[in-house]
Write a protein that holds these residues in place. Structure first.
Motif: not given
Length: 251
Positions: A1-14
């Protein structure tokens, strides 16, 4: 997972409390699109007029409604509601309230049937309510907290079915644990959903909710949460699209 995708996942989950296969596929196929959805979906979370538990219960009603039946949404909203403190009784009550959607076949169909019977000369003018019909109307008004003219035809044509629906629909009101305002929010949720759009019911239940103390901000948030079901089509299709692109070597 790219850093952008990982950041997006963190935001969605949070912010939204989940990250499933559907979001994973969308993040791979169109992360920019998923990000715009996240920003829209996070607005009711940020303003938080309903609170996390009630927001999840509204989302559950929209996903579980007979006109939508989106299983991934049901599961994620059940999980979100439990994590926010919802009880089994509250969750089961949402399902019971949502199950009343089917009566809209009569709410729409009975007035049309009466019109057709009138046009074809087969409708006899109804007289005063019988004693039983009067008791059923009084029971409905007491248990459900309102009466609307669209119940008149059903009470006239088939009081037996009306009585059955009264007991069915009144169960959450007689035995439930959700406050009346919240019950009305559940009705508003599935009436407003894009897969139903039942205007007479939505108008009536908005008025009922206001009568029970709801604010315009709470009702607006109900509509915002239910508006998010439009994303369910993309969620359903994204994993399939990803699989077929891989099959054809188009990833």
């Amino acid at each position: 997972m790219t850093s952008h995708a990982a950041d997006l996942r963190r935001k969605v989950e949070g912010e939204l409390g989940y990250w499933d296969e559907e979001q994973e596929a969308l993040a791979e196929l169109s992360p920019g699109f998923l990000e715009t959805w996240r920003r829209m979906a996070s607005v009711p979370v940020r303003k938080n007029f309903l609170g996390a538990k009630n927001r999840a219960l509204v989302g559950l009603a929209a996903s579980a409604a007979a006109t939508h039946l989106y299983a991934p949404g049901v599961r994620r909203q059940v999980r979100n509601a439990i994590e926010a403190g919802a009880s089994a009784e509250e969750l089961a009550e949402v399902l019971a309230l949502t199950a009343t959607l089917g009566i809209h076949a009569c709410n729409i169909g009975v007035p049309l049937l009466l019109e057709v019977l009138e046009e074809t000369g087969r409708h006899e003018a109804s007289g005063p309510l019988t004693e039983r019909q009067g008791e059923l109307k009084a029971d409905f008004t007491r248990d459900r907290g309102y009466w609307h003219a669209f119940w008149d035809g059903l009470l006239e044509l088939d009081p037996d079915f009306f009585e059955g629906y009264l007991d069915f629909s009144a169960y959450p009101w007689r035995h439930g644990v959700l406050e009346p305002k919240m019950k009305e929010f559940i009705y508003c949720a599935f009436d407003a959903a894009a897969t139903h759009l039942y205007v007479p019911g939505l108008r009536m239940h908005m008025k009922n909710a206001l009568g029970y103390g709801a604010t315009k901000e709470e009702l607006m948030e109900v509509l915002e949460v239910v508006s998010l079901i439009g994303m369910h089509g993309a969620e359903m299709a994204a994993p399939i699209l990803r699989e077929e692109l891989a099959r054809y070597g188009s990833t």
